[in-house]
Design an enzyme around this catalytic site. Structure first.
Site, PDB file in Angstrom:
ATOM      1  N   SER A   1     -22.898 -10.512  20.999  1.00  0.00           N
ATOM      2  CA  SER A   1     -21.996  -9.764  21.832  1.00  0.00           C
ATOM      3  C   SER A   1     -20.921 -10.601  22.530  1.00  0.00           C
ATOM      4  O   SER A   1     -19.953 -10.044  23.045  1.00  0.00           O
ATOM      5  CB  SER A   1     -22.803  -9.030  22.922  1.00  0.00           C
ATOM      6  OG  SER A   1     -23.384  -9.982  23.815  1.00  0.00           O
TER       7      SER A   1
ATOM      8  N   LYS B   1     -17.197 -14.872  29.779  1.00  0.00           N
ATOM      9  CA  LYS B   1     -17.532 -13.554  29.257  1.00  0.00           C
ATOM     10  C   LYS B   1     -17.418 -12.545  30.402  1.00  0.00           C
ATOM     11  O   LYS B   1     -17.718 -12.882  31.561  1.00  0.00           O
ATOM     12  CB  LYS B   1     -18.958 -13.587  28.691  1.00  0.00           C
ATOM     13  CG  LYS B   1     -19.400 -12.340  27.937  1.00  0.00           C
ATOM     14  CD  LYS B   1     -20.799 -12.575  27.327  1.00  0.00           C
ATOM     15  CE  LYS B   1     -21.319 -11.369  26.553  1.00  0.00           C
ATOM     16  NZ  LYS B   1     -22.638 -11.644  25.941  1.00  0.00           N
TER      17      LYS B   1
ATOM     18  N   SER C   1     -26.665 -13.558  21.113  1.00  0.00           N
ATOM     19  CA  SER C   1     -25.277 -13.180  21.402  1.00  0.00           C
ATOM     20  C   SER C   1     -24.313 -14.344  21.550  1.00  0.00           C
ATOM     21  O   SER C   1     -23.103 -14.126  21.670  1.00  0.00           O
ATOM     22  CB  SER C   1     -25.221 -12.329  22.677  1.00  0.00           C
ATOM     23  OG  SER C   1     -25.602 -11.010  22.384  1.00  0.00           O
TER      24      SER C   1
END
Lengths: 493, 494
Positions: B155, B80, B179
């Site tokens: 996310s 990420k 997330s």
């Protein structure tokens, strides 16, 4: 206005004003590494060379408490007879400034590691500490390089302890005395060099004044005082300023709750920010750091490292070694000096003589560029050497004056006292027949003075000693010369 | 030899170690799939083609020289864009960190690399991990491979899609309020949030520090276990790490027989999507069929978890994001020429709307006079939620519930309504606030036959019961068959 009894200041209107003063002292801990990272701080390094992801606040970097800093902080608390909290926590103090990399300072808000304690002044008055907490230093913003502001993050993250007093002081003298004692203690216990020039000791003062017998009035904070002199001057200025403001009788001119800065050049304080502009620091517990726990083992280990503190030493030097209060104060003002002095005494040096030599000659040498030593420990003259010199002067082998020359040479070369005395031919002549010979020569042609002495004016003997000492090139033992002169004049009478 | 996209990380590593393929070929396969699909799905914001191939070649050489392979030998992995890898662009999908390349590597990234994994690139996300759909990314939306008109969740959107679409077998995300679990559910893969403190956060760009946990995505629970074994365990650079050994997930699947599974009615509210409810109830029924004892448990404060979370997380975020001031890194806007003006202009230009909203909210709840009413009270409710789970775990071994209240929703559907978006985290936030381990594992599909969307079952355990939660997820996976690949071209219903 004039100062009457301790603390009371009489104003123009005759009102007796009582100043109320509290201090907040930031003190840098001398740990090897910073408070939350492994950077090894040293004063004066090239800007931004002592930094890492943690102290430059790179995204994702996390603080880890330096256990040595906690140990130093605990030692400081113990030296001030304060209570160490078994559990304390770190909080974030949020504000924006270019020298504050994270946008918050890690400090301690409502659960500091230390509460209580204090320092007793010579008058017997006890200055109470409210608390001591640990926090990290910010970096340094440099504004005087053209249009730009430069930021040096070397200091960012350096460990500090902030000690906050109750508003127990009522004069600049008391504040100065408290500050001096605090500095001495921190230096003694080895937690800080407290060097204001290097920024390792910084002070904020809170000052208010009120008429005797009335409630306390608005307090004003003066920040960032970087010398003891400025602390004193700013307090004196604030007391006078506030009294004058109140004595106008016009409430519009009364002091406001605000933060002021001391202008060193002008010798005045100036408004930095008013109460309305006060920061809301939005303190909250730092989620990156667990609670700080201090157990009995840690406390006892630090207690074991505490040396005899200056006040106790001073009392002992007076009662056991017979020093005057003044000499005891000079000998204990710094721990290395006190340790040096005690070693001289332990190896046989006479305490009073040792104190005199150290105060008058040894410490002075520290400012001599030829000697090139910044502390008494770095001198080439060790306590043993000084004790030896003291003995040589004490038994008359060399005169006190010659002893000074000997010490100078010892300080420069590191040679031993006996060797210097021999090499320089400074041994006092104690051979009485030689002294008699110089005396007789001096008496010749000074009959008038001789007669004076005979007439009972013993002071006149001084006029005869000069020529003798001159003839001996200073090597004659003055005690013996005096005795010989009196004897010869008497015999020939 | 099976195709790259068909294998999980465990099988790929074993295949490379057996000499059936090289690490370099495997990385090239990953780059090929990324090339084929990233334009459409936008999982990756940056791909380090040369660096990845060089690292893979080095692994092959070391293997040839007789070096023992690590547990993730030659496995391509996606990170990420809020994870630090020295020299990589770590933007957090924010303009304020555009071009930022950290000078250091996160502990968990280094552990992956030391285990033989090959980072191939950084994945898209909601800006600073604030969002549940990818729509808050400053660089574009990521699309769900099951239906490209829908969100993959967020996310950690890009990491979920990279795994679901076959680009990489495993990826790391960060889970603050769901997330990782929520996008795992919406993309039909496994997402595992460890006990808070089980994985070092050193090198994870902070959002809500007391909630953030690095969390793996995988196409199988065994891969999630393998990644956890590699990245978990204490780290002297993160003092919030718990003092527990690395997760030892073991080889066994764990047994459902005799397991006491708590089912809280609060996670099956009246407005729960009916298809999702049916799917999750069927999953729980399947656990019962395998011998699990299903026990109703009550978690009565579940409904205040979302407001509590949005106080705690935003308070921490308002402080964590203060460092983006334009002084040391990132783009700077000069503003009116004053220092405060520079800060304001930089932050105004650099942060997106949702990040600004949360900074304002967090600043408000910490401000003098409101601090106790908001932040103080939120901390007490947080404690209450944790206590409530403690009580439940005296009765049951794990709690089972939906991961998300709906399957993947359409892009644009909730982007204008922040509160509706926040509510999509209703079922993941409680375990985050309580610091509990929780796994989302695929449990079926909803929707028409030609437009199916995956649903996730969430398994929550008591603190440090990471091994148990993973074993239960693994047993469920073994007992059911919901692991399916999304269609290669998902035009979507729209």
């Amino acid at each position: 206005m004039s100062t009457a009894a301790a603390g009371v200041v009489s104003g123009q209107t005759g009102t007796r004003w009582i100043p109320v003063i509290g201090l907040e002292v930031h003190c840098q801990l001398d740990t090897r590494t910073k408070l939350f990272c492994g950077c090894e701080y040293s004063f004066g390094a090239e800007p931004n060379t002592i930094t890492c992801p943690v102290c430059t606040a790179q995204p994702g970097a996390l603080p880890v408490l330096n256990s040595a800093a906690l140990e130093y902080a605990v030692r400081a608390a113990l030296a001030l007879n304060a209570d160490v909290a078994p559990v304390s926590k770190f909080d974030r103090k949020n504000y924006f400034y270019c020298d504050l990399p994270k946008g918050y300072q890690i400090s301690q808000f409502d659960l500091p590691y230390c509460t209580g304690g204090g320092i007793q002044l010579a008058s017997g008055k006890f200055i109470r500490l409210t608390r001591i907490h640990m926090e990290e230093d910010a970096g340094k913003a440099i504004h005087d390089r053209g249009d730009a502001t430069l930021v040096d993050l070397n200091r960012a993250g350096v460990p500090l302890i902030e000690s906050v007093t109750e508003a127990d002081m009522c004069s600049a003298d008391e504040a100065h005395e408290y500050l001096t004692a605090l500095k001495e203690i921190f230096q003694y216990i080895g937690v800080s060099d407290c060097d204001m020039e290097k920024g390792s000791l910084r002070c904020d003062v809170n000052v208010s004044v009120h008429p005797e017998g009335e409630p306390w009035r608005t307090k004003v904070e003066v920040k960032n005082l970087n010398s003891f002199r400025n602390v004193r001057a700013s307090i004196q200025y604030e007391i006078a300023r506030q009294i004058e403001a109140y004595e106008t009788g016009d409430p519009a001119q009364y002091p406001e709750q605000e933060t002021r800065l001391f202008d060193v050049a002008a010798g005045v304080t100036r408004t930095m920010r008013s109460k309305e502009d006060a920061h809301d620091y939005r303190y909250f517990p730092d989620p990156d750091l667990p609670l700080v726990t201090v157990d009995a083992v840690l406390i006892e280990r630090q207690r074991g490292l505490l040396p005899e503190l200056p006040v106790a030493r001073r009392a002992r030097y007076e009662s056991e070694l017979g020093l005057s209060a003044y000499d005891a104060g000079v000998m204990t003002a710094a721990r290395d000096v006190a340790d040096f002095f005690e070693t001289v005494v332990r190896v046989g040096g006479d305490p009073k003589a040792a104190a005199n030599w150290i105060a008058n000659d040894v410490l002075r040498a520290l400012s001599d560029p030829d000697v090139a030593a910044s502390s008494i420990l770095e001198l080439l003259v060790k306590p043993n050497d000084l004790a030896e010199l003291i003995a040589l002067v004490g038994d008359g082998t060399v005169s006190k004056n010659a002893g000074r020359e000997v010490l100078d040479e010892m300080l420069r070369s590191g040679a031993r006292a006996k060797d210097v005395v021999q090499a320089m031919g400074l041994e006092q002549v104690q051979d009485t027949s030689q002294i008699d010979e110089w005396c007789r020569a001096a008496l010749a042609g000074r009959e008038a003075t001789v007669a004076d002495v005979r007439a009972g004016n013993l002071k006149a003997i001084g006029a005869l000693m000069g020529p003798v000492m001159q003839a001996s090139k200073g090597s004659a033992d003055p005690q013996l010369v005096r005795a010989a002169l009196l004897r010869i004049i008497g015999e020939e009478g | 030899m099976s195709a790259y996209e068909e294998l999980d990380a465990t099988a790929l590593a074993e295949s490379i170690v057996r000499g059936e393929r090289t690490a370099e070929e495997t990385t090239a396969d990953a780059l090929r799939v990324i090339d084929e699909r990233n334009d459409e799905l936008f999982a990756f914001v940056s791909v380090d083609r040369e660096g990845a191939l060089a690292r893979a070649r080095a692994l092959d050489e070391r293997r040839a020289a007789g070096e023992a392979p690590g547990p993730l030998h030659g496995v391509p992995v996606a990170l990420k864009a809020n994870m630090c890898l020295a020299g990589a662009e770590v933007s957090c999908a924010s303009k304020i960190l555009a071009g930022y390349r950290p000078p250091y590597t996160a502990t968990f990234v280094q552990r992956l690399i030391d285990a033989g994994a090959v980072p191939v690139g950084m994945t898209n996300m909601d800006e600073f991990a604030m969002g549940s759909s990818s729509e808050n990314s400053a660089f574009g939306v990521t699309r769900n491979p099951w239906d490209v008109t829908r969100t993959p969740g967020g996310s950690s959107s890009g990491s979920a899609v990279a795994v679901a679409s076959g680009m990489v077998p495993i990826a790391l995300g960060s889970d603050t309020g769901g997330s990782v679990r929520q996008p795992a559910a919406m993309c039909g893969i496994v997402g595992y949030k460890p006990t808070y403190g089980r994985v070092s956060r050193y090198g994870l760009v902070a959002f809500g520090s007391s909630l953030d946990q690095v969390s793996p995505f995988a196409r199988s629970t065994r891969d999630a276990c393998r990644v956890m074994e590699v990245i978990s365990g204490p780290d002297e650079l993160d003092s919030t790490c718990v003092d527990a050994p690395p997760v030892a997930a073991g080889a066994g699947t764990g047994a459902l027989a005799g397991l006491r599974v708590g089912v809280p009615p609060e996670y099956f509210p009246d407005d729960l999507d009916a298809d999702v409810r049916a799917c999750v109830e069927a999953a729980i029924e399947a656990m019962r069929a395998k011998g699990a004892e299903i026990v109703p448990v009550s978690l009565p404060h579940t409904d205040v978890a979302i407001p509590t979370y949005y106080v705690v997380a935003t308070a921490e975020a308002s402080s964590n994001l203060a460092r983006y001031d334009g002084v040391r890194y990132g783009p700077r806007a000069e503003g009116d020429g004053t220092l405060q003006g520079m800060f304001a202009a930089t932050r105004d230009a650099g942060f997106g709307d949702e990040v600004k909203r949360r900074i304002l909210l967090g600043t408000y709840v910490l401000s003098s006079g409101y601090h106790e009413a908001w932040y103080g009270r939120a901390l007490r409710v947080r404690r209450l939620l944790a206590d409530e789970f403690d009580v439940a775990f005296q009765e049951v071994d794990v709690v089972a519930c939906p991961t998300a209240p709906t399957a993947a929703f359409s892009l644009g559907e909730k982007s204008a309504d922040p509160v509706a978006m926040y509510l999509s985290d209703t079922m993941t936030v409680p375990a985050s606030l309580a610091g509990l381990p929780a796994c989302s594992v695929p449990c079926g599909f909803v929707g028409a036959r030609d437009a199916q969307l995956p649903v996730g079952l969430q398994v929550i355990g008591r603190p440090l019961a990471d091994e148990l939660v993973l074993a239960v997820a693994r047993a469920f996976e073994a007992a059911t068959d919901h692991r399916r690949r999304p269609p290669r071209s998902a035009g979507g219903a729209a």
